[in-house]
Design an enzyme around this catalytic site. Structure first.
Site, short mmCIF file in Angstrom:
data_model
loop_
_atom_site.label_atom_id
_atom_site.label_comp_id
_atom_site.label_asym_id
_atom_site.label_seq_id
_atom_site.Cartn_x
_atom_site.Cartn_y
_atom_site.Cartn_z
N TRP A 185 106.63 -63.38 -11.48
CA TRP A 185 106.25 -62.93 -10.21
C TRP A 185 106.65 -64.07 -9.15
O TRP A 185 107.23 -64.00 -7.90
CB TRP A 185 104.97 -62.90 -10.20
CG TRP A 185 104.35 -62.49 -8.91
CD1 TRP A 185 104.28 -61.51 -8.28
CD2 TRP A 185 103.70 -63.65 -8.02
NE1 TRP A 185 103.79 -61.73 -6.93
CE2 TRP A 185 103.28 -62.96 -6.81
CE3 TRP A 185 103.51 -64.85 -8.35
CZ2 TRP A 185 102.78 -63.55 -5.74
CZ3 TRP A 185 102.94 -65.64 -7.09
CH2 TRP A 185 102.53 -65.09 -5.84
N HIS A 186 106.74 -65.40 -9.85
CA HIS A 186 107.14 -66.43 -9.02
C HIS A 186 108.42 -66.71 -8.63
O HIS A 186 108.81 -67.23 -7.59
CB HIS A 186 106.77 -68.02 -9.61
CG HIS A 186 105.10 -68.31 -9.40
ND1 HIS A 186 104.34 -67.85 -10.28
CD2 HIS A 186 104.53 -68.99 -8.49
CE1 HIS A 186 103.11 -68.12 -10.08
NE2 HIS A 186 103.31 -68.69 -8.94
N GLY A 187 109.27 -66.02 -9.42
CA GLY A 187 110.85 -66.11 -9.03
C GLY A 187 111.55 -65.47 -10.15
O GLY A 187 111.23 -65.55 -11.33
#
Lengths: 490, 320
Positions: free
Chosen positions: A327-329
């Site tokens: 989700w962060h990247g």
């Protein structure tokens, strides 16, 4: 528009604040809400207006589905339909997020595996898409569970777009926001909340523009520019990023909480001195609390949570954190970071079950170092950068000591090949780097965090000077540095 | 509620007082003598030498790419015309570099200015070097700047910078750096060329240099200053040539984006009747030719560069 910009602080914020309360004062409640939505969309569009249709259509879609899910209907057939509708809506949200965030990552990996040459789409990530997607997924699930009351589109738009938390959270639930907007008492200027809001905002601004942006210089040099690092430079690089990320993101959150308070809205706490944590579970109870809450409520528990035996707990933890990582990247470094944290939680759980205990200081040391090392993967743009920093952190072949020690310790050169010179030169550091790192440790370990400080907030001369001074310091620091928040990239 | 209102008013008043107080303190007390000393000494030495030349001369100026990269002593020998290297630091920015250069120019002189790219792209924002130099050695010029620029410079000084400056002023003696320890005016030759630049320092070879940032091409403050200077030179019968800096040959400079930028730059000069020498790719060199930064050629690199510029002068310059 950035919270740490002159146009926001001296133009957007005062204008929005005064018009909002003026409209409420004139009892134009709907107009005041409409104005706040308009202002928030203006705030959002300031970066790039081309993203505006994306957020608007996403809002409309989720509002319509959420309303259908919210309608009480007890028949079996409709229950099935509601579940299908919920799944369809969640998948649609994830597809939208996935299209912008993960398409190129997927293409690159397909090319790598198949030795192909599919051109990447080079899509720009619409600002805040990760946050507003998660927030709206939580709304859909809450609506399905009948935990949201029915509101009109204006209210819903306010819930999604409210500018203090639109870009990077805290990720809020519909049920914790909308009653606050509906409360009559909250439509009147509250000087206590304004004072408190300014206090929290000023601390957040200072954390971002003075502390985080100072560490950013060394972290960027070490990760992105230097091709080699000695052991001190590597540790300074990783610690600088560890501090930068915390002060940047918690600074942003403080600003968001402070700004919301100006409008009499209380946002949930997002950070609670996370680097004081003495185990990894403790860390995740203190770091990005609203994301942890989301992951627990909408991924971990639906996967089975703690209910399906020890092995399933471990796989659920692992899956939740790998999803959290991605989700962060879009990158394998993020997946690996998620894996590391998932693994650490599994390990911690198994360790706790065996009943072993560690001294508090040792538990802190292990936890902090694990987090610091894991951030290396989180920060590195490429695997090679992560390997460069990590290898240098643990390599004894490249030790450079400060020049002033050379007269006393020059025997080390002959016996251990230890050199003397500018020991922190590759990251553009100096003695100030060491001072700032010590300062960073003092702040994270021995000081109350902003929320704890706000509990004991008093109207005294010290606080007048404190707020005025840190506000002045932050404002002038913005002349030389104008950087975005790290979480805008996620 | 009234107590909170009063508290907020007090915050506004105290903040204003802090702003005014620090503005005045910064203006009257802030100095950065130690780090600006070599710049000031270098400018003085170079200006004195330039002023001592009675016949027409060739003047090179820009930032440190010229200080390190051009051997004006060699040029003088080759062209048999007195030649001066007026360049010191790109951070002084195009307007101030030009302002100082004007002081030593006379009718009939030839001036060549291979400015650093970030001076071409300079949008008028303040530079720390320029602020420190002006507040320490040239307050007269500081006061000629637009009021907003002055305020930006003054308020860019943080309280700890002010304290640090006061500590250095009152408790530390200003002294010249030792040769090799820092930049030093003692290593300039008579013409103003930097002579201490043998080999390549580790920090050049172990750093991933990035190309200068470009956005849309527009008439920046840097380009405006050049344009005004070109007009001034014409009016005063001074032969002015703009040129391009020596810097590390990065892949980016051969991409379409940078090719377009370079074309736009040349088009701008042509459109404004500003003569120029060479093209940007003439002065791109391998990393190994640099001493301690991406603009500072080492001894070998500067010999190659000087040879090239002599060739370009011979080919391009028409003495009026």
């Amino acid at each position: 528009m950035l919270f740490n910009s002159y146009e926001f602080i001296f133009a957007f914020l005062p204008v929005t604040f005064f018009i909002y309360f003026y409209l409420n004062h004139k009892r134009l409640t709907e107009a005041s809400k409409g104005f706040l939505v308009f202002s928030s969309l203006f705030f959002y569009s300031w970066w790039n207006i081309t993203y505006l249709p994306i957020i608007l259509s996403s809002m409309l879609f989720n509002y319509v589905i959420g309303n259908s899910l919210n309608k009480e209907d007890g028949t079996k057939h409709n229950k099935f339909s509601k579940k299908s509708l919920l799944i369809f809506a969640i998948v649609s949200n994830i597809v939208l997020l996935g299209y912008f965030k993960y398409t190129d990552f997927l293409i690159e990996n397909i090319n790598l595996i198949s030795d192909g040459n599919i051109p990447t789409l080079d899509l720009a990530l619409p600002l805040a898409i990760s946050f507003f997607t998660f927030q709206q997924i939580s709304y859909l699930v809450d609506s399905y569970r009948q935990e949201t009351k029915e509101y009109d589109f204006l209210n819903y738009a306010l819930f999604v777009t409210f500018f203090p938390q639109l870009i990077a959270g805290p990720i809020v639930h519909h049920k914790e926001m909308m009653p606050q907007f509906a409360k009559t008492r909250n439509k009147v200027k509250n000087y206590k909340n304004i004072a408190m809001g300014l206090f929290i905002f000023s601390i957040g601004l200072f954390k971002k523009v003075v502390i985080a942006d100072t560490f950013a210089v060394w972290a960027t040099q070490g990760f992105d520019i230097a091709t080699t690092l000695n052991i001190f430079e590597a540790w300074a690089t990783s610690l600088s990023y560890t501090f930068q990320l915390y002060f940047d993101f918690s600074g942003y959150t403080d600003m968001a909480i402070g700004l919301a308070l100006l409008f009499n809205i209380k946002l949930p706490i997002n950070f609670n001195s996370p680097y004081k944590a003495t185990d990894i579970q403790d860390f995740w109870r203190r770091w990005h609390i609203t994301l942890s809450r989301f992951l627990k409520d909408y991924i971990y528990i639906p996967l089975g949570g703690n209910r399906k035996g020890e092995f399933r707990i471990y796989t659920n933890l692992m899956a939740t954190f790998i999803i959290g990582g991605i989700w962060h990247g879009a990158g394998w470094t993020f997946v690996f970071w998620g894996f590391l944290h998932g693994f650490a939680l599994v390990f911690h759980r198994a360790w706790s079950k065996l009943g072993f205990k560690l001294w508090t200081w040792l538990a802190w040391l292990i936890t902090f170092n694990f987090i610091n090392i894991a951030w290396v993967f989180f920060r590195a743009k490429e695997w090679n950068d992560a390997v460069k920093v990590l290898a240098s952190m643990f390599s004894l072949n490249n030790i450079v000591l400060p020049n002033f020690l050379s007269s006393k310790l020059n025997f080390l050169t002959a016996h251990f090949n230890i050199k003397f010179g500018n020991f922190i030169d590759h990251i553009h550091g100096g003695i100030d780097t060491i001072i700032w790192l010590i300062f960073g440790f003092i702040l994270i370990l021995f000081y109350k965090n902003t929320m704890e400080k706000s509990i004991f907030f008093k109207l005294n001369f010290f606080n007048i000077i404190f707020i005025s001074f840190i506000f002045y310091y932050s404002i002038i620091s913005m002349i030389t540095v104008k950087s975005e928040f790290l979480y805008f990239n996620f | 509620m009234r107590r909170y209102k009063k508290f907020l008013i007090q915050i506004v008043i105290v903040t204003l007082i802090i702003f005014i107080a620090f503005g005045l303190l910064n203006l009257s007390l802030y100095k950065s003598e130690q780090s600006m000393l070599w710049i000031n000494n270098s400018l003085r030495i170079k200006e004195n030498y330039a002023k001592s030349i009675n016949e027409n001369k060739i003047v090179f100026t820009a930032g440190s790419n010229v200080l390190f990269g051009i051997n004006t002593e060699t040029i003088q020998k080759e062209l048999k015309i007195p030649t001066v290297n007026m360049a010191v630091h790109a951070g002084l920015k195009a307007d101030y570099i030009i302002y100082r250069t004007k002081k030593i120019l006379k009718s009939g002189d030839l001036i060549i200015m291979p400015l650093e790219y970030h001076n071409f792209t300079w949008d008028g924002s303040f530079s720390e070097v320029k602020r420190d130099y002006l507040l320490t050695y040239d307050k007269d010029f500081f006061h000629t700047l637009p009021i907003l620029s002055q305020l930006k410079m003054l308020y860019s000084i943080t309280p700890n910078m002010l304290l640090n400056s006061l500590y250095k002023q009152y408790f530390k003696k200003v002294k010249k750096s030792k040769i090799g320890e820092n930049y030093n005016s003692d290593t300039l030759n008579k013409h103003g060329d930097e002579t201490y630049k043998k080999g390549s320092k580790n920090k050049v070879l172990t750093k991933n240099y990035k190309a200068f940032k470009i956005d849309k091409f527009y008439k920046t403050q840097g380009l405006k200053s050049i344009n005004q200077f070109a007009k001034w030179c014409k009016k005063n019968n001074i032969n002015f040539y703009i040129s391009f800096p020596n810097t590390i040959n990065l892949k980016d400079y051969h991409t379409e984006k940078y090719k377009i930028y370079f074309q736009n730059l040349i088009h701008y000069f042509k459109k404004n009747n500003i003569d120029f020498i060479g093209k940007p790719t003439d002065s791109l060199y391998p990393k190994e030719y640099f001493y301690d930064s991406n603009y500072h050629l080492n001894l070998y690199g500067s010999q190659i560069r000087t040879k090239k510029i002599i060739e370009l002068i011979k080919r391009t310059v028409k003495y009026k």
